[in-house]
Design a protein around this motif. Structure first.
Motif, PDB file in Angstrom:
ATOM      1  N   PRO A  51      16.804   8.744 -12.856  1.00 15.34           N
ATOM      2  CA  PRO A  51      17.551   9.483 -12.032  1.00 15.34           C
ATOM      3  C   PRO A  51      17.026  11.047 -10.763  1.00 15.34           C
ATOM      4  O   PRO A  51      16.215  11.327 -11.313  1.00 15.34           O
ATOM      5  N   GLY A  52      17.243  10.587  -9.521  1.00 14.33           N
ATOM      6  CA  GLY A  52      16.827  12.024  -9.389  1.00 14.33           C
ATOM      7  C   GLY A  52      14.957  11.413  -9.106  1.00 14.33           C
ATOM      8  O   GLY A  52      14.440  12.649  -7.734  1.00 14.33           O
ATOM      9  N   LEU A  53      14.606  10.357  -8.776  1.00  9.14           N
ATOM     10  CA  LEU A  53      13.235  10.406  -9.068  1.00  9.14           C
ATOM     11  C   LEU A  53      12.741   9.660  -8.041  1.00  9.14           C
ATOM     12  O   LEU A  53      13.008   8.236  -8.244  1.00  9.14           O
ATOM     13  N   ALA A  54      12.441   9.777  -6.797  1.00  8.06           N
ATOM     14  CA  ALA A  54      11.297   8.383  -6.238  1.00  8.06           C
ATOM     15  C   ALA A  54      10.224   7.549  -6.271  1.00  8.06           C
ATOM     16  O   ALA A  54       9.224   9.132  -6.757  1.00  8.06           O
ATOM     17  N   ALA A  55       9.764   6.596  -6.954  1.00  6.76           N
ATOM     18  CA  ALA A  55       8.820   5.948  -7.135  1.00  6.76           C
ATOM     19  C   ALA A  55       8.208   5.897  -5.739  1.00  6.76           C
ATOM     20  O   ALA A  55       8.478   5.359  -4.906  1.00  6.76           O
ATOM     21  N   PRO A  56       6.822   5.259  -5.988  1.00  8.41           N
ATOM     22  CA  PRO A  56       5.871   5.103  -5.390  1.00  8.41           C
ATOM     23  C   PRO A  56       5.830   3.668  -5.198  1.00  8.41           C
ATOM     24  O   PRO A  56       6.712   2.954  -5.669  1.00  8.41           O
ATOM     25  N   GLN A  57       5.560   3.030  -3.891  1.00  9.41           N
ATOM     26  CA  GLN A  57       5.637   1.814  -3.794  1.00  9.41           C
ATOM     27  C   GLN A  57       4.274   1.122  -4.110  1.00  9.41           C
ATOM     28  O   GLN A  57       3.039   1.486  -3.943  1.00  9.41           O
ATOM     29  N   VAL A  58       4.466   0.097  -4.196  1.00 12.60           N
ATOM     30  CA  VAL A  58       3.710  -1.186  -4.819  1.00 12.60           C
ATOM     31  C   VAL A  58       2.756  -2.028  -3.875  1.00 12.60           C
ATOM     32  O   VAL A  58       3.889  -2.726  -2.578  1.00 12.60           O
ATOM     33  N   PRO A  59       2.147  -1.765  -3.166  1.00 13.20           N
ATOM     34  CA  PRO A  59       1.790  -2.466  -2.049  1.00 13.20           C
ATOM     35  C   PRO A  59       1.772  -3.774  -2.345  1.00 13.20           C
ATOM     36  O   PRO A  59       2.505  -5.104  -1.030  1.00 13.20           O
ATOM     37  N   GLN A  60       1.234  -4.638  -3.205  1.00 11.90           N
ATOM     38  CA  GLN A  60       1.745  -6.330  -2.993  1.00 11.90           C
ATOM     39  C   GLN A  60       1.727  -6.545  -4.804  1.00 11.90           C
ATOM     40  O   GLN A  60       1.130  -5.803  -5.306  1.00 11.90           O
ATOM     41  N   ALA A  61       2.266  -7.364  -5.303  1.00 13.54           N
ATOM     42  CA  ALA A  61       2.134  -7.820  -6.683  1.00 13.54           C
ATOM     43  C   ALA A  61       0.878  -8.116  -6.688  1.00 13.54           C
ATOM     44  O   ALA A  61       0.095  -8.749  -5.834  1.00 13.54           O
ATOM     45  N   MET A  62       0.094  -8.100  -8.443  1.00 16.78           N
ATOM     46  CA  MET A  62      -0.848  -7.991  -8.683  1.00 16.78           C
ATOM     47  C   MET A  62      -0.175  -9.556  -9.728  1.00 16.78           C
ATOM     48  O   MET A  62       0.546  -9.513  -9.769  1.00 16.78           O
ATOM     49  N   THR A  63      -1.867  -9.993  -9.753  1.00 17.88           N
ATOM     50  CA  THR A  63      -2.004 -10.998 -11.246  1.00 17.88           C
ATOM     51  C   THR A  63      -1.178  -9.388 -11.971  1.00 17.88           C
ATOM     52  O   THR A  63      -1.955  -8.855 -12.578  1.00 17.88           O
ATOM     53  N   ARG A  64      -0.670 -10.803 -14.355  1.00 20.86           N
ATOM     54  CA  ARG A  64      -0.285  -9.164 -14.718  1.00 20.86           C
ATOM     55  C   ARG A  64      -1.989  -8.318 -15.572  1.00 20.86           C
ATOM     56  O   ARG A  64      -2.359  -7.801 -16.121  1.00 20.86           O
ATOM     57  N   GLU A  65      -3.389  -9.006 -15.008  1.00 19.54           N
ATOM     58  CA  GLU A  65      -4.422  -9.141 -15.313  1.00 19.54           C
ATOM     59  C   GLU A  65      -4.851  -7.827 -15.037  1.00 19.54           C
ATOM     60  O   GLU A  65      -5.412  -6.687 -15.140  1.00 19.54           O
ATOM     61  N   ALA A  66      -4.584  -8.341 -13.470  1.00 22.31           N
ATOM     62  CA  ALA A  66      -4.660  -6.779 -12.841  1.00 22.31           C
ATOM     63  C   ALA A  66      -4.017  -5.547 -12.410  1.00 22.31           C
ATOM     64  O   ALA A  66      -4.348  -4.144 -13.197  1.00 22.31           O
ATOM     65  N   ALA A  67      -3.065  -5.609 -13.283  1.00 25.96           N
ATOM     66  CA  ALA A  67      -1.843  -4.750 -13.597  1.00 25.96           C
ATOM     67  C   ALA A  67      -2.250  -4.154 -14.913  1.00 25.96           C
ATOM     68  O   ALA A  67      -1.980  -2.546 -14.534  1.00 25.96           O
ATOM     69  N   ILE A  68      -2.169  -4.756 -15.986  1.00 25.91           N
ATOM     70  CA  ILE A  68      -3.017  -3.952 -17.122  1.00 25.91           C
ATOM     71  C   ILE A  68      -4.471  -3.423 -16.806  1.00 25.91           C
ATOM     72  O   ILE A  68      -4.588  -2.358 -16.871  1.00 25.91           O
ATOM     73  N   GLY A  69      -5.680  -3.898 -15.313  1.00 26.59           N
ATOM     74  CA  GLY A  69      -6.609  -3.132 -15.315  1.00 26.59           C
ATOM     75  C   GLY A  69      -6.325  -2.017 -14.685  1.00 26.59           C
ATOM     76  O   GLY A  69      -7.366  -0.878 -14.415  1.00 26.59           O
ATOM     77  N   ALA A  70      -5.154  -1.686 -14.232  1.00 29.19           N
ATOM     78  CA  ALA A  70      -4.972  -0.366 -13.039  1.00 29.19           C
ATOM     79  C   ALA A  70      -4.898   0.685 -14.144  1.00 29.19           C
ATOM     80  O   ALA A  70      -4.886   2.146 -12.813  1.00 29.19           O
ATOM     81  N   SER A  71      -4.978   0.532 -15.265  1.00 30.23           N
ATOM     82  CA  SER A  71      -5.082   2.177 -15.631  1.00 30.23           C
ATOM     83  C   SER A  71      -5.403   2.427 -17.100  1.00 30.23           C
ATOM     84  O   SER A  71      -5.580   1.087 -17.574  1.00 30.23           O
TER      85      SER A  71
END
Length: 599
Positions: A51-71
């Protein structure tokens, strides 16, 4: 006239089958392919994480592996779970259920429950603090520091910290047990110059619904929670159409997202006053579903610290496990995550009894057979009266037909003579209705039980039945596997013959055929309808229901087929006792060439 009725009936069923085939081939399949293509290439825009928090936008869908490796991540390892926790956002967003496999194939990967933001069909939890005009609160992009621990496992919690540089220090301690429960304790220390007011929040978010979800009309899939003293489910279709729902003020309770067998739920302290709701954010590519709550605001004086503890359930909806958490943590009605249905007062005892049988026999198919026997025994006296009434009606059927022919031009006299016949033969046409009415609720409850039982998932029975929760894998079109050919590859109609979940409408296996035969047998033992058209319809009903039931789990067919067999046996004994001819005796006569004595 009778020939016309027969012809019209056949034309009706043939036309209906053709329309269904055309609709599935030219409408349903193209639409499904379009949805799958759109989901695969869609860009995901995240809804507010709290509530009350604006989240950043994700530029495009990634593979699961890429999303895991992003952090950077902290591994999660327990006897029941495997995955990781993201240090970016401090989210539990990567989780597999070790004890459950996706398919029956050897080497099949475990069931995936959570996947990180940015991946197609992301599903994750987000926990934090919300507050108006409080700068520097952790967001989805905040990189936490791993202050203690290296692997999150039972007995080995981890500690994350984040200092916002403006006097606030956030500490998060995450623990996990040996089943499916995480405990997240958030603390905020105020070393700034002014008091601040914050409220804890939690969110379970699904970014786009996979194609196979939300289509089950029997078992609930979508938002689920217990708020304001009531069970608060919402299906994806309604969730999308209405944009979520109202705010539910509640003390304690829980909220989350459920699939057929799996649940991800947030459980605040049961003394916590909160406001919970379902929200949906619509984008051009996909819909983002959010089940969230905001807790009671806390004022943190300078030099003071406050804490909030939230439990996160992420796992299989096993009734004893949910019940144990409910009692241990004092969670209100956590076992209501299982969709017991409107007849819960019947469904639940039957489920517990079935689970008890399964515990001792070790084979779920055998447990279904034994449960069926017990149910038949319980209703034996009522069923006996019902079948006796039906047998008497069948016995006087020739006399009834004769009266109808004799007084066909005098309905009043015909009715009078029929009543005299009933009285003389001691027949009550309505005597068979009352037992049926009493059995209908149990019938539906049993149907529900076999749909919700996670114990039936991937449970083998005998022979070719390797998964009681899946449709019959055999098909008559390749002689049940004797011919090395896949009917699903047939041109034009392959989709109607193919095996899947659900299978094509014309996919008919061994169990559906046995079900159809036993249904025909029990139906043919009943008194025929007086109208020729109705008789034709009743004769065609077993065929129609064979195709309908072929779409369901084979465990259901095991129950209904075995129940039909027991019913036919009971009817046969009664019909022999009343010396009424029946299909079984007729078959014996055809095979042996000798008349069966009706003694």
């Amino acid at each position: 006239m009778r020939d016309d009725n027969t012809r019209n009936t056949i034309i009706f069923f043939v036309s209906a089958a053709l329309l269904l085939m055309v609709y599935q081939f030219f409408v349903i399949e193209p639409q499904a392919k379009q949805r799958q293509t759109a989901a695969a290439v869609a860009a995901a825009t995240q809804a507010p994480a709290g509530p009350g928090l604006a989240a950043p936008q994700v530029p495009q869908a990634m593979t699961r592996e890429a999303a895991i490796g992003a952090s950077p991540r902290v591994p999660i390892e327990t006897a029941a779970l495997k995955g990781s926790l993201s240090l970016r956002g401090g989210r539990i967003d990567d989780l597999y259920l070790v004890g459950y496999r996706q398919t029956l194939d050897k080497g099949s990967p475990p069931v995936e429950l959570l996947r990180p933001e940015g991946a197609t069909h992301a599903l994750f939890t987000d926990i934090g603090w919300a507050g108006a005009n409080v700068p520097g609160l952790p967001t989805a992009q905040t990189l936490w520091t791993l202050a203690k621990g290296s692997v999150l496992s039972p007995g080995n919690p981890i500690t994350l910290t984040y200092a916002n540089g403006q006097g606030l220090t956030f500490t998060r301690v995450v623990a996990v047990d040996d089943r499916f429960m995480f405990t997240v304790t958030d603390s905020v220390a105020n070393a700034g110059g002014l008091p601040i007011t914050l409220a804890p929040y939690g969110s379970v978010q699904r970014q786009g619904v996979p194609e196979h979800l939300g289509k089950n009309s029997v078992v609930h899939e979508g938002g689920m929670g217990w708020m304001d003293g009531k069970r608060r489910p919402i299906r994806y279709a309604k969730w999308e159409k209405e944009g979520g729902g109202p705010v539910y003020p509640s003390t304690g309770g829980w909220i989350g997202i459920t699939d057929h067998y799996w649940l991800t739920a947030l459980i605040p302290a049961q003394t916590e006053k909160m406001e919970a709701r379902y929200r949906v954010t619509k984008t051009a590519a996909l819909n983002i579903f959010d089940a969230s709550f905001v807790g009671q605001a806390r004022t943190i004086a300078v030099g003071k610290q406050v804490s909030s503890t939230i439990h996160v359930f992420a796992g299989a909806k096993q009734e004893p496990v949910l019940k144990a958490y409910q009692e241990k943590l004092g969670v209100a009605h956590l076992d209501e995550a299982i969709d017991w249905g409107m007849l819960w007062f019947i469904t639940r005892p039957i489920f517990l009894f079935l689970a008890w049988i399964f515990h001792y026999v070790g084979n779920f198919g055998v447990a279904i057979l034994l449960l069926t026997v017990v149910v038949r025994l319980v209703f034996f006296p009522l069923a006996n009266k019902q079948y006796e009434s039906m047998t008497k009606m069948k016995k006087v059927q020739p006399a009834m037909e004769e009266l109808r022919k004799t007084f066909k031009d005098d309905p009043a006299r015909q009715q009078q003579e029929l009543m005299e016949l009933y009285k003389r033969e001691k027949v009550n046409p309505l005597a068979g209705c009352f037992p049926i009415l009493l059995q209908i609720p149990v019938f539906f409850a049993l149907f529900k039980v076999l749909q919700i039982s996670i114990e039936m998932r991937h449970a083998p029975f005998v022979g070719f039945i390797k998964d009681l929760s899946a449709p019959d894998p055999t098909t008559i079109f390749n002689l049940f596997g004797l011919i090395p050919w896949d009917p699903g590859t047939a041109p034009m109609i392959g989709s109607l013959l193919a095996y899947g979940t659900p299978p094509g409408f014309l996919h008919i296996g061994i169990l559906p055929i046995l079900y159809g035969i036993t249904t025909w047998l029990t139906t043919s033992m009943s008194p025929p309808a007086p109208d020729p058209m109705q008789q034709r319809i009743f004769q065609l009903m077993p065929i129609l229901f064979t195709f309908i039931m072929a779409q369901f789990a084979i465990g259901l067919l095991v129950y209904y087929t075995w129940s039909n067999i027991l019913t036919a046996m009971q009817q046969y004994v009664i019909m022999r006792r009343f010396k009424v001819d029946n299909p079984i005796d007729q078959l014996i006569r055809r095979i042996t060439g000798k008349p069966a004595e009706l003694t």
